[in-house]
Each structure stands twice: as C-alpha cells, then as structure tokens.
Design a protein around this motif. Structure first.
Motif, short mmCIF file in Angstrom:
data_model
loop_
_atom_site.label_atom_id
_atom_site.label_comp_id
_atom_site.label_asym_id
_atom_site.label_seq_id
_atom_site.Cartn_x
_atom_site.Cartn_y
_atom_site.Cartn_z
N ILE A 6 0.85 -1.19 0.00
CA ILE A 6 0.00 0.00 0.00
C ILE A 6 0.89 1.24 0.00
O ILE A 6 1.63 1.50 0.95
CB ILE A 6 -0.94 0.01 1.22
CG1 ILE A 6 -1.84 -1.24 1.21
CG2 ILE A 6 -1.80 1.28 1.21
CD1 ILE A 6 -2.75 -1.35 2.42
N HIS A 7 0.84 1.99 -1.08
CA HIS A 7 1.66 3.18 -1.25
C HIS A 7 0.96 4.39 -0.64
O HIS A 7 -0.22 4.35 -0.29
CB HIS A 7 1.91 3.45 -2.73
CG HIS A 7 2.56 2.34 -3.47
ND1 HIS A 7 3.93 2.20 -3.56
CD2 HIS A 7 2.04 1.29 -4.17
CE1 HIS A 7 4.23 1.14 -4.28
NE2 HIS A 7 3.10 0.57 -4.67
N SER A 8 1.67 5.49 -0.59
CA SER A 8 1.04 6.77 -0.29
C SER A 8 0.48 7.32 -1.60
O SER A 8 0.88 6.88 -2.70
CB SER A 8 2.04 7.75 0.30
OG SER A 8 3.00 8.14 -0.69
N PHE A 9 -0.41 8.30 -1.52
CA PHE A 9 -0.96 8.90 -2.73
C PHE A 9 0.14 9.59 -3.53
O PHE A 9 0.17 9.51 -4.76
CB PHE A 9 -2.06 9.90 -2.37
CG PHE A 9 -2.69 10.54 -3.56
CD1 PHE A 9 -3.40 9.79 -4.49
CD2 PHE A 9 -2.57 11.91 -3.78
CE1 PHE A 9 -3.99 10.38 -5.61
CE2 PHE A 9 -3.16 12.52 -4.89
CZ PHE A 9 -3.87 11.75 -5.81
N GLU A 10 1.06 10.23 -2.84
CA GLU A 10 2.17 10.90 -3.52
C GLU A 10 3.02 9.90 -4.30
O GLU A 10 3.46 10.18 -5.43
CB GLU A 10 3.04 11.63 -2.49
CG GLU A 10 4.16 12.45 -3.09
CD GLU A 10 4.98 13.20 -2.06
OE1 GLU A 10 6.00 13.80 -2.45
OE2 GLU A 10 4.61 13.18 -0.87
N GLU A 11 3.21 8.72 -3.75
CA GLU A 11 4.01 7.69 -4.42
C GLU A 11 3.33 7.19 -5.69
O GLU A 11 3.98 7.02 -6.73
CB GLU A 11 4.26 6.51 -3.47
CG GLU A 11 5.27 6.83 -2.37
CD GLU A 11 5.35 5.75 -1.31
OE1 GLU A 11 6.36 5.72 -0.58
OE2 GLU A 11 4.40 4.93 -1.19
N VAL A 12 1.99 6.95 -5.61
CA VAL A 12 1.32 6.45 -6.82
C VAL A 12 1.20 7.54 -7.88
O VAL A 12 1.19 7.24 -9.08
CB VAL A 12 -0.07 5.84 -6.50
CG1 VAL A 12 0.06 4.55 -5.73
CG2 VAL A 12 -0.98 6.82 -5.81
N LEU A 13 1.14 8.80 -7.46
CA LEU A 13 1.15 9.89 -8.44
C LEU A 13 2.45 9.90 -9.21
O LEU A 13 2.47 10.10 -10.44
CB LEU A 13 0.96 11.24 -7.75
CG LEU A 13 -0.47 11.78 -7.60
CD1 LEU A 13 -0.43 13.19 -7.02
CD2 LEU A 13 -1.22 11.77 -8.93
N LYS A 14 3.56 9.66 -8.52
CA LYS A 14 4.86 9.60 -9.19
C LYS A 14 4.91 8.44 -10.17
O LYS A 14 5.40 8.57 -11.30
CB LYS A 14 5.99 9.47 -8.16
CG LYS A 14 6.24 10.74 -7.36
CD LYS A 14 7.36 10.54 -6.34
CE LYS A 14 7.63 11.80 -5.55
NZ LYS A 14 8.69 11.63 -4.52
N ILE A 15 4.40 7.28 -9.75
CA ILE A 15 4.34 6.12 -10.64
C ILE A 15 3.49 6.45 -11.87
O ILE A 15 3.87 6.15 -13.00
CB ILE A 15 3.74 4.90 -9.90
CG1 ILE A 15 4.67 4.45 -8.78
CG2 ILE A 15 3.47 3.75 -10.88
CD1 ILE A 15 4.06 3.41 -7.86
#
Length: 354
Positions: A6-15
């Motif tokens: 489970i990522h943070s929202f900031e992490e999935v935005l970068k992906i």
C-alpha cells in the motif's frame, strides 16, 4: 495470496506521472464519507430514516434491516425484489397471494425513502463545506483529466463550482431557454464532459423530454430547496438506487443520460484512479467495464488502518479483475494487462482532514 503493498498517494502519483499525464478518476461513497461520515455513511442514513413516519409505518421494513444485520439500503432493496419474485414462484404454497406485490411495494418505498433521507440529511448550503476544504479537494481533483462519480450528493459539484473559472471539469449541461430555471443536457454532450454522474445525482431530473440540472444561479434558491420542492411534487431525481447489479443496469439502459455516461466510462483507457469505492458485487457493471476495457493501470484506494476483512474483500475482487483480464489476453493478444497499485486513502488528504 501475498499482502499487496500500500503506497502513499504521492508515491502512486509519481508512478502514474512516469506513464502519462492523462488520468481518470472514479469516486465512490468513501469520497463523501471522508468529508463527514456522520452524514453520508449508510449507518447515518439509516439512523435518519428511522426518525421518519414513512420508515416506521411498515414494521416489516425496519425488521428487514435488523434481521439481515445491515445498514445497507441497497442490500435490503435487493432482498425485497428477490422476495417478490420468489413469492410468485411459490404463490400456491403461500396463503397471502398479495405477498409478492407487498415485497415490491416495500422495495419501491425504500428507494424513495433513501432519496428523501439523503436529501433531508444533506448540508443546506455550499458554505457548509469550508473554503479550505474545497481548496484541498480541488488540489486532489485537478490531478485528473476526467471525473466519473457514483455519488448522488452535491459535495463534488459544490467544489467544482468554486473553481468554475478554471473550466477544467465541465459536466456537459448548457443553457436552454433564457426563461428556464435549469440547464439541460443533450445526447452527445457526454463526449466533451469532464464530470460525469454515472448513477445520477440529486440535482439531475428527467422530464421525459429533456434531462435537467437544477442550478442556484437561475433561481436564487439553494439546490436542496429545489430538490425538496420537486420531491414534494412527486418528481424524483435521476438516481440509480436499485439493489442488484442487474436492476441497476436496467435503470441505466433506459435513461439517455445514464446510458451514454456509462458508455463513456466503458471506453476509457490508460490510467484510472478509484477513490472510496468498496468493489461490492452490486456494482459489477462498473467492475466489469474496467476488467473488460482498455484501462492498463488501475490505482485503488484502501483505508490503511481499516480492519483486514474490508481490505481483503477489495484485494480479492481486484485479483479477480486481473485474472479475468489475463483470460481475455489469451483470447486476444491485442488486449493489454491490468496493472494494479494500491494507495492509502487518508494520504490523499482529499478534504485536508488530517
């Protein structure tokens, strides 16, 4: 099955940004509950409904929620609809030949009661959502190219109105006659719309000759006032409140706005973010559209601190979506795999509640 990361929202935005910048967003009830679960959760709606005369004048309706140990209106509506069909099949063995009609009557009553309760429980004015909350929400929303929502309430609409000057999320409704107290939608408007109500909304009405959207600017009345006035005149908004997936699809296919909106959703590809949706089977039409469609990268919100049972249901249903997409690939090599990433819903800080 191994536990998904489970990522943070900031992490999935970068992906996501490493792939392309065109992102679509699907909103579920968790979006509204994140603002105030005491108003928008099914539990809150049931508590409010219990205060009404309509809910209590039929003891069986109240008993259904207790018997099935649920606060989910759609589940009880489904049980009543199924019961109506079952009573027809076994009518020779049932003394009360009107039982099937009674089940059906109660299911229809419960749908209307749900709309009444949502409306009465709804905040009166857009000012109930603070400027800070709207700014925070818009900061979240503007990451996306198009928004699809399954919610009936006005929170999303109020937030978008606050930034209407940016013109980013037009919903396809436009002016008709200058004397009209509403704006209208016409076939084809869903093509350019950037905000789409897949299950309708409290401020959308079907007059049989046109699809109307109530607005404050043309009446100086709050949307809640206009909606309540319509309800008192037995005019009901476009709402998909059916209990089963099959029944929801029947309503969708028989309404031009809903069917065109759903067709738009089925065509999307690329990246899709899902926020606040529980992946329940009464929304199979939505889940099937994703797994059978062109979405390649699916980003799904979960509540990191939520009990495992609820998260595991989402993980399980998403795993099935991946498996079904893989099965389609075996039949057609042009179909793309479905890549899934999970993110913590709270980390998105949609209403800046942290």
């Amino acid at each position: 099955m191994s536990k998904p990361q489970i990522h943070s929202f900031e992490e999935v935005l970068k992906i996501s940004n490493e792939k392309d910048n065109k992102k679509k967003l699907l909103l579920g009830n968790g979006f509204s509950c994140a603002w105030n679960k005491d108003i928008f959760s099914y539990g809150a709606l049931l508590d409010k409904a219990r205060e009404s005369k309509e809910f209590n004048e039929d003891a069986e309706i109240a008993a259904m929620f207790k018997e099935f140990d649920t606060k989910d209106f759609e589940r009880v509506i489904k049980v009543l609809k199924d019961g109506s069909t079952l009573a027809k099949v076994y009518q020779d063995d049932i003394k009360n030949k009107n039982l099937s009609k009674k089940f059906l009557k109660h299911s229809e009553k419960l749908k209307k009661l749900l709309v009444y309760t949502i409306t009465h429980n709804h905040p009166d004015k857009t000012t109930r959502v603070s400027e800070e909350e709207k700014i925070s929400c818009y900061e979240f929303l503007k990451n996306f190219d198009r928004i699809y929502t399954l919610n009936y309430d006005l929170l999303l609409y109020w937030t978008i109105l606050n930034f209407v000057h940016e013109g980013k999320f037009e919903d396809g409704f436009h002016e008709g006659s200058p004397s009209d107290e509403y704006v209208i939608w016409e076939i084809g408007d869903e093509i350019t719309a950037k905000l789409i109500y897949l299950h309708g909304a409290l401020h959308l009405f079907d007059s049989e000759t046109e699809i109307r959207k109530f607005t404050w600017s043309r009446t100086d009345k709050t949307l809640k006032e206009q909606i309540l006035e319509a309800l008192y005149e037995d005019l009901f908004p476009i709402i998909v409140a059916e209990g089963s997936n099959k029944e929801k699809m029947e309503v969708i296919l028989h309404n031009a706005y809903l069917s065109r909106s759903f067709s738009s959703f089925k065509k999307i590809g690329g990246q899709l973010f899902v926020f606040g949706h529980s992946f329940k089977n009464n929304d199979e039409h939505i889940l099937n559209a994703i797994e059978e469609g062109k979405v390649e990268h699916l980003f799904v919100s979960v509540l990191k601190g939520e009990r495992g049972e609820n998260k595991n249901k989402i993980f399980s249903r998403v795993s099935l979506m991946i498996a079904r997409r893989d099965a389609l690939i075996k039949k057609n090599s042009k179909v793309k795999p479905l890549n899934v990433y999970y993110f913590d819903a709270d980390s998105a800080q949609v209403w800046n509640k942290q």
